[in-house]
Design a protein around this motif. Structure first.
Motif, PDB file in Angstrom:
ATOM      1  N   GLU A  40       0.834  -1.199   0.000  1.00  0.00           N
ATOM      2  CA  GLU A  40       0.000   0.000   0.000  1.00  0.00           C
ATOM      3  C   GLU A  40       0.867   1.246   0.000  1.00  0.00           C
ATOM      4  OE1 GLU A  40      -3.256   0.116   2.787  1.00  0.00           O
ATOM      5  OE2 GLU A  40      -3.191  -2.055   2.945  1.00  0.00           O
ATOM      6  N   PRO A  41       0.396   2.347  -0.630  1.00  0.00           N
ATOM      7  CA  PRO A  41       1.181   3.572  -0.693  1.00  0.00           C
ATOM      8  C   PRO A  41       1.643   4.078   0.670  1.00  0.00           C
ATOM      9  CG  PRO A  41      -0.770   3.771  -2.074  1.00  0.00           C
ATOM     10  CD  PRO A  41      -0.867   2.478  -1.332  1.00  0.00           C
ATOM     11  N   LEU A  42       0.798   3.999   1.685  1.00  0.00           N
ATOM     12  CA  LEU A  42       1.201   4.491   2.997  1.00  0.00           C
ATOM     13  C   LEU A  42       2.283   3.647   3.637  1.00  0.00           C
ATOM     14  CD1 LEU A  42      -2.021   5.792   4.744  1.00  0.00           C
ATOM     15  CD2 LEU A  42       0.050   7.053   4.262  1.00  0.00           C
ATOM     16  N   ALA A  43       2.472   2.436   3.155  1.00  0.00           N
ATOM     17  CA  ALA A  43       3.530   1.598   3.694  1.00  0.00           C
ATOM     18  C   ALA A  43       4.886   2.252   3.481  1.00  0.00           C
ATOM     19  CB  ALA A  43       3.505   0.215   3.061  1.00  0.00           C
ATOM     20  N   THR A  73      -3.002  16.707   4.242  1.00  0.00           N
ATOM     21  CA  THR A  73      -3.117  17.386   5.539  1.00  0.00           C
ATOM     22  C   THR A  73      -4.447  17.034   6.191  1.00  0.00           C
ATOM     23  OG1 THR A  73      -1.700  19.211   4.853  1.00  0.00           O
ATOM     24  CG2 THR A  73      -3.206  19.641   6.689  1.00  0.00           C
ATOM     25  N   ASN A  74      -5.516  17.067   5.408  1.00  0.00           N
ATOM     26  CA  ASN A  74      -6.840  16.727   5.943  1.00  0.00           C
ATOM     27  C   ASN A  74      -6.903  15.275   6.424  1.00  0.00           C
ATOM     28  OD1 ASN A  74      -7.886  19.287   5.599  1.00  0.00           O
ATOM     29  ND2 ASN A  74      -8.639  18.861   3.546  1.00  0.00           N
ATOM     30  N   LEU A  75      -6.233  14.367   5.721  1.00  0.00           N
ATOM     31  CA  LEU A  75      -6.193  12.968   6.174  1.00  0.00           C
ATOM     32  C   LEU A  75      -5.486  12.852   7.517  1.00  0.00           C
ATOM     33  CD1 LEU A  75      -5.342  10.882   2.963  1.00  0.00           C
ATOM     34  CD2 LEU A  75      -7.505  10.952   4.203  1.00  0.00           C
ATOM     35  N   VAL A  76      -4.353  13.534   7.633  1.00  0.00           N
ATOM     36  CA  VAL A  76      -3.590  13.474   8.888  1.00  0.00           C
ATOM     37  C   VAL A  76      -4.411  14.076  10.028  1.00  0.00           C
ATOM     38  CG1 VAL A  76      -1.522  14.317  10.088  1.00  0.00           C
ATOM     39  CG2 VAL A  76      -1.335  13.402   7.762  1.00  0.00           C
ATOM     40  N   ILE A  77      -5.025  15.220   9.784  1.00  0.00           N
ATOM     41  CA  ILE A  77      -5.846  15.861  10.812  1.00  0.00           C
ATOM     42  C   ILE A  77      -7.032  14.967  11.194  1.00  0.00           C
ATOM     43  CG2 ILE A  77      -7.349  17.841  11.314  1.00  0.00           C
ATOM     44  CD1 ILE A  77      -4.303  18.466  11.376  1.00  0.00           C
ATOM     45  N   ALA A  78      -7.637  14.311  10.205  1.00  0.00           N
ATOM     46  CA  ALA A  78      -8.764  13.407  10.483  1.00  0.00           C
ATOM     47  C   ALA A  78      -8.335  12.246  11.367  1.00  0.00           C
ATOM     48  CB  ALA A  78      -9.364  12.894   9.175  1.00  0.00           C
ATOM     49  N   SER A  79      -7.073  11.872  11.303  1.00  0.00           N
ATOM     50  CA  SER A  79      -6.571  10.786  12.137  1.00  0.00           C
ATOM     51  C   SER A  79      -6.548  11.153  13.612  1.00  0.00           C
ATOM     52  CB  SER A  79      -5.167  10.383  11.699  1.00  0.00           C
ATOM     53  OG  SER A  79      -5.209   9.803  10.426  1.00  0.00           O
ATOM     54  N   LEU A  80      -6.667  12.437  13.909  1.00  0.00           N
ATOM     55  CA  LEU A  80      -6.721  12.844  15.313  1.00  0.00           C
ATOM     56  C   LEU A  80      -7.940  12.259  16.021  1.00  0.00           C
ATOM     57  CD1 LEU A  80      -5.518  16.537  15.421  1.00  0.00           C
ATOM     58  CD2 LEU A  80      -4.719  14.667  16.859  1.00  0.00           C
ATOM     59  N   ARG A  81      -9.038  12.079  15.292  1.00  0.00           N
ATOM     60  CA  ARG A  81     -10.259  11.541  15.911  1.00  0.00           C
ATOM     61  C   ARG A  81     -10.015  10.163  16.535  1.00  0.00           C
ATOM     62  NH1 ARG A  81     -13.754   8.452  13.489  1.00  0.00           N
ATOM     63  NH2 ARG A  81     -15.618   7.927  14.614  1.00  0.00           N
ATOM     64  N   PRO A  82      -9.548   9.181  15.750  1.00  0.00           N
ATOM     65  CA  PRO A  82      -9.294   7.886  16.406  1.00  0.00           C
ATOM     66  C   PRO A  82      -8.147   7.961  17.411  1.00  0.00           C
ATOM     67  CG  PRO A  82      -8.654   7.797  14.091  1.00  0.00           C
ATOM     68  CD  PRO A  82      -9.372   9.085  14.300  1.00  0.00           C
ATOM     69  N   LEU A  83      -7.136   8.794  17.159  1.00  0.00           N
ATOM     70  CA  LEU A  83      -6.035   8.898  18.117  1.00  0.00           C
ATOM     71  C   LEU A  83      -6.522   9.454  19.459  1.00  0.00           C
ATOM     72  CD1 LEU A  83      -3.181  10.201  15.782  1.00  0.00           C
ATOM     73  CD2 LEU A  83      -3.415   7.895  16.757  1.00  0.00           C
ATOM     74  N   ARG A  84      -7.416  10.422  19.413  1.00  0.00           N
ATOM     75  CA  ARG A  84      -7.999  10.952  20.665  1.00  0.00           C
ATOM     76  C   ARG A  84      -8.786   9.867  21.389  1.00  0.00           C
ATOM     77  NH1 ARG A  84      -9.416  15.924  17.475  1.00  0.00           N
ATOM     78  NH2 ARG A  84      -7.905  17.482  18.127  1.00  0.00           N
ATOM     79  N   GLN A  85      -9.535   9.091  20.613  1.00  0.00           N
ATOM     80  CA  GLN A  85     -10.345   8.024  21.207  1.00  0.00           C
ATOM     81  C   GLN A  85      -9.445   6.957  21.838  1.00  0.00           C
ATOM     82  OE1 GLN A  85     -13.365   6.818  18.481  1.00  0.00           O
ATOM     83  NE2 GLN A  85     -14.362   5.483  19.948  1.00  0.00           N
ATOM     84  N   LYS A  91      -6.656  -1.510   7.527  1.00  0.00           N
ATOM     85  CA  LYS A  91      -5.188  -1.411   7.480  1.00  0.00           C
ATOM     86  C   LYS A  91      -4.751  -0.045   6.978  1.00  0.00           C
ATOM     87  CE  LYS A  91      -3.993  -6.258   7.151  1.00  0.00           C
ATOM     88  NZ  LYS A  91      -3.259  -7.307   6.463  1.00  0.00           N
ATOM     89  N   PHE A  92      -5.445   0.460   5.957  1.00  0.00           N
ATOM     90  CA  PHE A  92      -5.126   1.792   5.451  1.00  0.00           C
ATOM     91  C   PHE A  92      -5.314   2.831   6.556  1.00  0.00           C
ATOM     92  CE2 PHE A  92      -6.368   5.879   3.680  1.00  0.00           C
ATOM     93  CZ  PHE A  92      -5.321   6.135   2.813  1.00  0.00           C
ATOM     94  N   SER A  93      -6.438   2.744   7.257  1.00  0.00           N
ATOM     95  CA  SER A  93      -6.722   3.700   8.336  1.00  0.00           C
ATOM     96  C   SER A  93      -5.700   3.583   9.463  1.00  0.00           C
ATOM     97  CB  SER A  93      -8.135   3.478   8.879  1.00  0.00           C
ATOM     98  OG  SER A  93      -9.090   3.752   7.889  1.00  0.00           O
ATOM     99  N   ALA A  94      -5.331   2.370   9.812  1.00  0.00           N
ATOM    100  CA  ALA A  94      -4.336   2.171  10.866  1.00  0.00           C
ATOM    101  C   ALA A  94      -2.986   2.735  10.440  1.00  0.00           C
ATOM    102  CB  ALA A  94      -4.203   0.688  11.207  1.00  0.00           C
ATOM    103  N   ARG A  95      -2.592   2.466   9.190  1.00  0.00           N
ATOM    104  CA  ARG A  95      -1.318   3.012   8.695  1.00  0.00           C
ATOM    105  C   ARG A  95      -1.335   4.537   8.716  1.00  0.00           C
ATOM    106  NH1 ARG A  95      -1.009  -1.771   4.937  1.00  0.00           N
ATOM    107  NH2 ARG A  95       0.988  -2.719   5.497  1.00  0.00           N
ATOM    108  N   LEU A  96      -2.426   5.105   8.279  1.00  0.00           N
ATOM    109  CA  LEU A  96      -2.547   6.559   8.272  1.00  0.00           C
ATOM    110  C   LEU A  96      -2.465   7.106   9.698  1.00  0.00           C
ATOM    111  CD1 LEU A  96      -2.980   9.181   6.733  1.00  0.00           C
ATOM    112  CD2 LEU A  96      -5.442   8.764   6.892  1.00  0.00           C
ATOM    113  N   ALA A  97      -3.131   6.471  10.642  1.00  0.00           N
ATOM    114  CA  ALA A  97      -3.107   6.924  12.037  1.00  0.00           C
ATOM    115  C   ALA A  97      -1.700   6.822  12.615  1.00  0.00           C
ATOM    116  CB  ALA A  97      -4.094   6.118  12.879  1.00  0.00           C
ATOM    117  N   ILE A  98      -0.970   5.768  12.269  1.00  0.00           N
ATOM    118  CA  ILE A  98       0.401   5.607  12.766  1.00  0.00           C
ATOM    119  C   ILE A  98       1.301   6.697  12.185  1.00  0.00           C
ATOM    120  CG2 ILE A  98       2.441   4.098  12.706  1.00  0.00           C
ATOM    121  CD1 ILE A  98       0.346   1.724  12.784  1.00  0.00           C
TER     122      ILE A  98
END
Length: 135
Positions: free
Chosen positions: A2-5, A83-95, A26-33
Motif C-alpha cells: 500500500e502507498p502508505l507503507a 493534511t486533511n487525512l492526517v488531521i482526520a486521524s486525530l479523531r481515532p487517536l484521541r479516542q 489497514k489503510f486507516s491504521a497506517r494513516l493513524a500511525i
C-alpha cells in the motif's frame, strides 16, 4: 504494498500486516500511525501538546517530509488533501488515548493497531447483527 507503507518504518508495517484487519482498516491504521509520528514530531519541535498542533503546522510538515517528497509529486491540492487525512486521524487517536487513559503523545503503534482491530471487530459484529435483523 500500500502507498502508505512507504511512509512507515518496516516494523510499523509488520505490526499492521499481522493484524486482523480489512484492507480499509489497514489503510486507516497506517494513516493513524503516520499521523501519530508526524504529530509527535511537530509537537516536540514546537514545544506544545499534540492537541494544539494546527493544520498549518501539519501542512508545513507534509511539504517538507522527505518520505513524501521521494514518493509523490506534491502540489497544493495534494498537500491540502493529505493534511486533511492526517488531521482526520486525530479523531481515532484521541479516542485511543481516552480509552487508554493517557495522552496522544504516549500512544504506541501496538495500541493504535489493537484499537483498530477492536473497532473493526465491533463494526463487523454490528454489520452481522444488522444483516440478521433485515431477514
Amino acid at each position: 504494498m500500500e502507498p502508505l507503507a512507504d511512509f512507515l518504518k518496516p516494523e510499523e508495517c509488520a505490526e499492521v500486516d499481522m493484524a486482523l484487519l480489512s484492507s480499509k482498516e489497514k489503510f486507516s491504521a497506517r494513516l493513524a500511525i503516520y499521523a501519530l509520528r508526524v504529530l509527535k514530531q511537530i509537537s516536540e519541535e514546537r514545544g506544545l501538546p499534540v492537541a494544539e498542533v494546527t493544520n498549518g503546522q501539519v501542512m508545513d510538515w507534509i511539504k517538507n517530509d522527505e518520505s513524501i517528497k521521494g514518493s509523490l509529486e506534491l502540489d497544493a491540492s495534494f498537500e491540502n488533501f493529505f493534511t486533511n487525512l492526517v488531521i482526520a486521524s486525530l479523531r481515532p487517536l484521541r479516542q485511543i488515548a481516552t480509552e487508554s487513559g493517557g495522552a496522544i503523545e504516549q500512544l504506541t503503534v501496538k495500541q493504535v493497531v489493537a484499537w483498530f482491530e477492536k473497532d473493526g471487530k465491533i463494526r463487523r459484529e454490528q454489520g452481522t447483527e444488522a444483516a440478521f435483523l433485515d431477514l
